[in-house]
Design a protein around this motif. Sequence first.
Motif, PDB file in Angstrom:
ATOM      1  N   ALA A  49       0.827  -1.206   0.000  1.00  0.00           N
ATOM      2  CA  ALA A  49       0.000   0.000   0.000  1.00  0.00           C
ATOM      3  C   ALA A  49       0.866   1.262   0.000  1.00  0.00           C
ATOM      4  CB  ALA A  49      -0.930   0.000   1.206  1.00  0.00           C
ATOM      5  N   LEU A  50       1.882   1.292   0.848  1.00  0.00           N
ATOM      6  CA  LEU A  50       2.745   2.479   0.913  1.00  0.00           C
ATOM      7  C   LEU A  50       3.528   2.677  -0.375  1.00  0.00           C
ATOM      8  CD1 LEU A  50       4.052   2.223   4.583  1.00  0.00           C
ATOM      9  CD2 LEU A  50       2.456   3.918   3.659  1.00  0.00           C
ATOM     10  N   ALA A  51       3.940   1.574  -1.014  1.00  0.00           N
ATOM     11  CA  ALA A  51       4.639   1.698  -2.299  1.00  0.00           C
ATOM     12  C   ALA A  51       3.715   2.325  -3.343  1.00  0.00           C
ATOM     13  CB  ALA A  51       5.126   0.328  -2.764  1.00  0.00           C
ATOM     14  N   LEU A  52       2.455   1.890  -3.376  1.00  0.00           N
ATOM     15  CA  LEU A  52       1.492   2.446  -4.325  1.00  0.00           C
ATOM     16  C   LEU A  52       1.195   3.901  -4.009  1.00  0.00           C
ATOM     17  CD1 LEU A  52      -0.441   1.813  -6.695  1.00  0.00           C
ATOM     18  CD2 LEU A  52      -2.146   1.133  -4.983  1.00  0.00           C
ATOM     19  N   LEU A  53       1.003   4.207  -2.737  1.00  0.00           N
ATOM     20  CA  LEU A  53       0.732   5.581  -2.330  1.00  0.00           C
ATOM     21  C   LEU A  53       1.913   6.501  -2.631  1.00  0.00           C
ATOM     22  CD1 LEU A  53      -0.918   4.545   1.020  1.00  0.00           C
ATOM     23  CD2 LEU A  53      -2.088   5.944  -0.701  1.00  0.00           C
ATOM     24  N   THR A  54       3.118   6.002  -2.399  1.00  0.00           N
ATOM     25  CA  THR A  54       4.315   6.788  -2.689  1.00  0.00           C
ATOM     26  C   THR A  54       4.408   7.078  -4.185  1.00  0.00           C
ATOM     27  OG1 THR A  54       5.480   5.841  -0.787  1.00  0.00           O
ATOM     28  CG2 THR A  54       6.840   6.819  -2.528  1.00  0.00           C
ATOM     29  N   HIS A  55       4.105   6.059  -5.001  1.00  0.00           N
ATOM     30  CA  HIS A  55       4.127   6.228  -6.464  1.00  0.00           C
ATOM     31  C   HIS A  55       3.152   7.319  -6.911  1.00  0.00           C
ATOM     32  CE1 HIS A  55       4.276   5.202 -10.723  1.00  0.00           C
ATOM     33  NE2 HIS A  55       2.959   5.133 -10.715  1.00  0.00           N
ATOM     34  N   HIS A  56       2.004   7.405  -6.265  1.00  0.00           N
ATOM     35  CA  HIS A  56       0.979   8.378  -6.644  1.00  0.00           C
ATOM     36  C   HIS A  56       1.098   9.687  -5.872  1.00  0.00           C
ATOM     37  CE1 HIS A  56      -1.591   5.984  -9.364  1.00  0.00           C
ATOM     38  NE2 HIS A  56      -1.176   4.954  -8.661  1.00  0.00           N
ATOM     39  N   ASP A  57       2.135   9.819  -5.063  1.00  0.00           N
ATOM     40  CA  ASP A  57       2.323  11.021  -4.247  1.00  0.00           C
ATOM     41  C   ASP A  57       1.060  11.323  -3.444  1.00  0.00           C
ATOM     42  OD1 ASP A  57       3.789  13.152  -3.231  1.00  0.00           O
ATOM     43  OD2 ASP A  57       3.129  14.540  -4.796  1.00  0.00           O
ATOM     44  N   ALA A  58       0.517  10.286  -2.845  1.00  0.00           N
ATOM     45  CA  ALA A  58      -0.745  10.379  -2.102  1.00  0.00           C
ATOM     46  C   ALA A  58      -0.502  10.898  -0.684  1.00  0.00           C
ATOM     47  CB  ALA A  58      -1.419   9.014  -2.064  1.00  0.00           C
ATOM     48  N   PRO A  59      -1.547  11.297   0.028  1.00  0.00           N
ATOM     49  CA  PRO A  59      -1.407  11.869   1.378  1.00  0.00           C
ATOM     50  C   PRO A  59      -1.137  10.795   2.430  1.00  0.00           C
ATOM     51  CG  PRO A  59      -3.713  11.791   0.757  1.00  0.00           C
ATOM     52  CD  PRO A  59      -2.952  11.364  -0.458  1.00  0.00           C
ATOM     53  N   SER A  60       0.094  10.345   2.486  1.00  0.00           N
ATOM     54  CA  SER A  60       0.495   9.261   3.398  1.00  0.00           C
ATOM     55  C   SER A  60       1.998   9.337   3.605  1.00  0.00           C
ATOM     56  CB  SER A  60       0.133   7.907   2.779  1.00  0.00           C
ATOM     57  OG  SER A  60       0.952   7.670   1.633  1.00  0.00           O
ATOM     58  N   PRO A  61       2.537   8.578   4.575  1.00  0.00           N
ATOM     59  CA  PRO A  61       4.001   8.464   4.667  1.00  0.00           C
ATOM     60  C   PRO A  61       4.554   7.801   3.405  1.00  0.00           C
ATOM     61  CG  PRO A  61       2.928   7.665   6.666  1.00  0.00           C
ATOM     62  CD  PRO A  61       1.845   7.836   5.649  1.00  0.00           C
ATOM     63  N   ARG A  62       5.835   8.044   3.136  1.00  0.00           N
ATOM     64  CA  ARG A  62       6.504   7.395   2.006  1.00  0.00           C
ATOM     65  C   ARG A  62       7.156   6.107   2.484  1.00  0.00           C
ATOM     66  NH1 ARG A  62      10.810   9.697   0.750  1.00  0.00           N
ATOM     67  NH2 ARG A  62      10.881  11.238   2.422  1.00  0.00           N
ATOM     68  N   LEU A  63       7.119   5.092   1.642  1.00  0.00           N
ATOM     69  CA  LEU A  63       7.836   3.860   1.949  1.00  0.00           C
ATOM     70  C   LEU A  63       9.304   4.059   1.589  1.00  0.00           C
ATOM     71  CD1 LEU A  63       7.660   0.852   2.809  1.00  0.00           C
ATOM     72  CD2 LEU A  63       7.484   0.312   0.370  1.00  0.00           C
ATOM     73  N   LEU A  64      10.196   3.860   2.578  1.00  0.00           N
ATOM     74  CA  LEU A  64      11.628   4.016   2.351  1.00  0.00           C
ATOM     75  C   LEU A  64      12.295   2.681   2.056  1.00  0.00           C
ATOM     76  CD1 LEU A  64      12.378   6.561   5.227  1.00  0.00           C
ATOM     77  CD2 LEU A  64      11.820   7.042   2.822  1.00  0.00           C
ATOM     78  N   HIS A  65      12.021   1.689   2.882  1.00  0.00           N
ATOM     79  CA  HIS A  65      12.570   0.343   2.700  1.00  0.00           C
ATOM     80  C   HIS A  65      11.619  -0.638   3.370  1.00  0.00           C
ATOM     81  CE1 HIS A  65      16.461   1.659   1.117  1.00  0.00           C
ATOM     82  NE2 HIS A  65      16.482   2.586   2.075  1.00  0.00           N
ATOM     83  N   ALA A  66      11.751  -1.910   3.021  1.00  0.00           N
ATOM     84  CA  ALA A  66      10.935  -2.948   3.655  1.00  0.00           C
ATOM     85  C   ALA A  66      11.561  -4.305   3.420  1.00  0.00           C
ATOM     86  CB  ALA A  66       9.506  -2.935   3.106  1.00  0.00           C
ATOM     87  N   ASP A  67      11.302  -5.221   4.340  1.00  0.00           N
ATOM     88  CA  ASP A  67      11.643  -6.631   4.161  1.00  0.00           C
ATOM     89  C   ASP A  67      10.509  -7.433   4.785  1.00  0.00           C
ATOM     90  OD1 ASP A  67      12.588  -9.195   3.954  1.00  0.00           O
ATOM     91  OD2 ASP A  67      14.476  -8.837   5.011  1.00  0.00           O
ATOM     92  N   VAL A  68       9.573  -7.844   3.953  1.00  0.00           N
ATOM     93  CA  VAL A  68       8.376  -8.519   4.472  1.00  0.00           C
ATOM     94  C   VAL A  68       8.630  -9.997   4.742  1.00  0.00           C
ATOM     95  CG1 VAL A  68       6.867  -6.858   3.360  1.00  0.00           C
ATOM     96  CG2 VAL A  68       7.455  -8.972   2.150  1.00  0.00           C
ATOM     97  N   GLU A  69       9.810 -10.480   4.389  1.00  0.00           N
ATOM     98  CA  GLU A  69      10.178 -11.862   4.691  1.00  0.00           C
ATOM     99  C   GLU A  69      11.203 -11.944   5.809  1.00  0.00           C
ATOM    100  OE1 GLU A  69      11.378 -13.716   1.073  1.00  0.00           O
ATOM    101  OE2 GLU A  69       9.374 -13.612   0.172  1.00  0.00           O
ATOM    102  N   GLY A  70      11.512 -10.808   6.416  1.00  0.00           N
ATOM    103  CA  GLY A  70      12.482 -10.782   7.506  1.00  0.00           C
ATOM    104  C   GLY A  70      11.926 -11.392   8.780  1.00  0.00           C
ATOM    105  N   GLN A  71      12.800 -11.558   9.756  1.00  0.00           N
ATOM    106  CA  GLN A  71      12.411 -12.089  11.065  1.00  0.00           C
ATOM    107  C   GLN A  71      12.788 -11.063  12.131  1.00  0.00           C
ATOM    108  OE1 GLN A  71      10.720 -14.882  11.536  1.00  0.00           O
ATOM    109  NE2 GLN A  71      10.705 -15.375   9.352  1.00  0.00           N
ATOM    110  N   PRO A  72      11.890 -10.144  12.490  1.00  0.00           N
ATOM    111  CA  PRO A  72      10.515 -10.012  12.006  1.00  0.00           C
ATOM    112  C   PRO A  72      10.429  -9.245  10.687  1.00  0.00           C
ATOM    113  CG  PRO A  72      10.953  -8.310  13.595  1.00  0.00           C
ATOM    114  CD  PRO A  72      12.212  -9.142  13.522  1.00  0.00           C
ATOM    115  N   ALA A  73       9.260  -9.323  10.052  1.00  0.00           N
ATOM    116  CA  ALA A  73       9.005  -8.486   8.887  1.00  0.00           C
ATOM    117  C   ALA A  73       8.979  -7.021   9.321  1.00  0.00           C
ATOM    118  CB  ALA A  73       7.678  -8.882   8.255  1.00  0.00           C
ATOM    119  N   TRP A  74       9.446  -6.126   8.429  1.00  0.00           N
ATOM    120  CA  TRP A  74       9.510  -4.726   8.826  1.00  0.00           C
ATOM    121  C   TRP A  74       9.323  -3.787   7.642  1.00  0.00           C
ATOM    122  CZ3 TRP A  74      13.379  -1.780   6.578  1.00  0.00           C
ATOM    123  CH2 TRP A  74      14.458  -2.475   6.019  1.00  0.00           C
TER     124      TRP A  74
END
Length: 259
Positions: A49-74
């Motif tokens: 969601a944040l990646a899509l919102l960032t792409h559209h310059d939408a009214p939300s925080p920007r996604l800087l980095h992520a690892d959804v398979e990490g332990q823990p995911a972040w």
Amino acid sequence: MARIDGRVPDGATEITTGQANRVWYIGGREPYVLKHYSDPARAANEAAALALLTHHDAPSPRLLHADVEGQPAWTAQSAVQAEPVPVEQLLDELADPLTAVHAIGGTHFGRLAGATCHHTWRDYLHDRLNLYTATAPDLATAAKAVRRDLARVHLNVEPRLLHHDLQPGHLVRTPEGLRLLLDWELAAFGDPLSDLARLAVRLRLFSPQPVLTHRPTPAARQRLDLYWRLHLLADAALATDHAVRAHALALTTGTHHMM
């Protein structure tokens, strides 16, 4: 900015608010917010969601980095220096940012990632009802009534981005007057009226109609009432807060024949 790798750096300030996830504010020249998730599926969904919102310059925080398979995911998100919009101003100030979000289209219905994608909105709603009754079999009668109305309500809608967890605290205002929406774990593609129905439940209204800023068509009113009842079922089945669950149960038992 120092390398972001999902680890909590020295000097981080924990800003967790009692939920299952843990959240830290990391200061410095380019501050950011680090979020560790107890549920990897929610991490995947918020990152998408944040990646899509960032792409559209939408009214939300920007996604800087992520690892959804990490332990823990972040995820790492841009820090927002802002204050929550007061409840009494929420509906007025929500209109513009929500319009911008709802303008973003999708390719399917349901969560953006980490869950089943659905070809139709109706299929997604049936899937949610299945979850609620599997979790709380005592709600089967109320769910049956909602299924009956779901079968006859017109749901030929285009998938649009939904926040799907609108509530006080998730809309903030910066000192410059910008309004941003936070916490996108439950984002989905669907009918924008579902976002308003969710907000009505979160505000503990006894009808979803007050969240509308214009006079709805009869068809829109039917859909809004249907979604409101679905969100009440969700809280009645899944809410961990006793007061939230009790409120939803009380309304659920009296809404079977509203439509």
